[in-house]
Scaffold this motif. Structure first.
Motif, PDB file in Angstrom:
ATOM      1  N   HIS A   1      -2.304   0.286  -4.321  1.00 33.71           N
ATOM      2  CA  HIS A   1      -1.672  -0.975  -3.959  1.00 33.71           C
ATOM      3  C   HIS A   1      -0.909  -1.490  -5.173  1.00 33.71           C
ATOM      4  O   HIS A   1      -1.449  -1.486  -6.280  1.00 33.71           O
ATOM      5  CB  HIS A   1      -2.715  -2.014  -3.533  1.00 33.71           C
ATOM      6  CG  HIS A   1      -3.334  -1.733  -2.207  1.00 33.71           C
ATOM      7  ND1 HIS A   1      -4.224  -0.702  -2.001  1.00 33.71           N
ATOM      8  CD2 HIS A   1      -3.178  -2.344  -1.010  1.00 33.71           C
ATOM      9  CE1 HIS A   1      -4.601  -0.692  -0.735  1.00 33.71           C
ATOM     10  NE2 HIS A   1      -3.984  -1.673  -0.111  1.00 33.71           N
TER      11      HIS A   1
ATOM     12  N   LYS B   1       0.889  -1.166   0.000  1.00 34.93           N
ATOM     13  CA  LYS B   1       0.000   0.000   0.000  1.00 34.93           C
ATOM     14  C   LYS B   1       0.921   1.208   0.000  1.00 34.93           C
ATOM     15  O   LYS B   1       1.721   1.389   0.915  1.00 34.93           O
ATOM     16  CB  LYS B   1      -0.889  -0.023   1.244  1.00 34.93           C
ATOM     17  CG  LYS B   1      -1.841   1.139   1.343  1.00 34.93           C
ATOM     18  CD  LYS B   1      -2.734   0.976   2.570  1.00 34.93           C
ATOM     19  CE  LYS B   1      -3.703   2.130   2.656  1.00 34.93           C
ATOM     20  NZ  LYS B   1      -3.352   3.043   3.730  1.00 34.93           N
TER      21      LYS B   1
ATOM     22  N   GLU C   1      -9.268  -1.173  -4.699  1.00 30.18           N
ATOM     23  CA  GLU C   1      -8.502  -0.248  -3.878  1.00 30.18           C
ATOM     24  C   GLU C   1      -7.362   0.306  -4.710  1.00 30.18           C
ATOM     25  O   GLU C   1      -6.632  -0.452  -5.336  1.00 30.18           O
ATOM     26  CB  GLU C   1      -7.921  -0.952  -2.646  1.00 30.18           C
ATOM     27  CG  GLU C   1      -8.952  -1.344  -1.612  1.00 30.18           C
ATOM     28  CD  GLU C   1      -8.293  -1.852  -0.346  1.00 30.18           C
ATOM     29  OE1 GLU C   1      -7.729  -1.022   0.388  1.00 30.18           O
ATOM     30  OE2 GLU C   1      -8.341  -3.054  -0.102  1.00 30.18           O
TER      31      GLU C   1
END
Length: 187
Positions: A144, A85, A141
């Motif tokens: 990442h 991340k 997301e």
């Protein structure tokens, strides 16, 4: 110099794996070791996607590997996709240390694997672009990044490998001399 922990010296990247799948407890101990790695702001920016042989995630990760790595990694009972991340959670600023921190976590994981009698091999030879698309579609997301795939399992016979890989498995390990990468003075 021989004065280092024996498990550090024993660790070796292998390509020959046994068919024995490590137990869930053994696999979880690898990630418990990774969990305790140091990280900037204690962010712990690593994510691990774990594919066990015979399960869809194993096949998915295996499908991203370049042919050279696919040839031997298909026998590994566990494939781990390591992801970072890239932003800090507390302020969304860029975490310029995320990849370093993942490296520390993988170092701990490698140490634990060696302690438990497992072999592993980290590899960068995979289709990062396709893997990244899949990550974004599957997990929705941003920020990442897929970094490495690690094959994990109990060591097996190198006789099951092609001649090229058998030779590589049996070759002595070579490491650079300290003088090649340690600088003590600017004189």
């Amino acid at each position: 110099m021989e004065d280092i922990h024996p498990l550090i010296r024993k660790r070796k990247s292998i390509r020959a794996f046994s068919t024995q799948v490590p137990s869930k407890e053994v696999i979880e101990s690898l990630f418990e070791a990774a969990r305790w790695a140091a990280s900037s702001f204690n962010e712990q920016p690593w994510r691990f996607l774990v594919g066990i042989k015979g399960e869809p995630l194993h096949d998915k990760i295996l499908g991203f590997l370049h042919a050279f790595n696919h040839e031997w990694a298909k026998n590994a009972p566990v494939l781990i996709l390591s992801v970072v991340k890239e932003q800090f959670s507390h302020n969304n600023s860029d975490n310029l240390h995320a990849w370093h921190d993942l490296g520390l976590a993988m170092g701990n994981l490698s140490f634990e694997a060696t302690f438990l009698g497992l072999g592993l091999r980290q590899l960068a030879g995979f289709d990062r672009e396709e893997c990244q698309k899949w990550l974004e579609q599957s997990f929705h997301e941003e920020g990442h990044q897929a970094v490495t795939v690690t094959a994990v399992g109990y060591p097996g016979s190198s006789g099951a490998l092609s001649d090229h890989f058998q030779q590589a498995e049996q070759a002595p390990r070579k490491r650079k001399e300290l003088s090649e990468f340690v600088l003590y003075s600017l004189d």
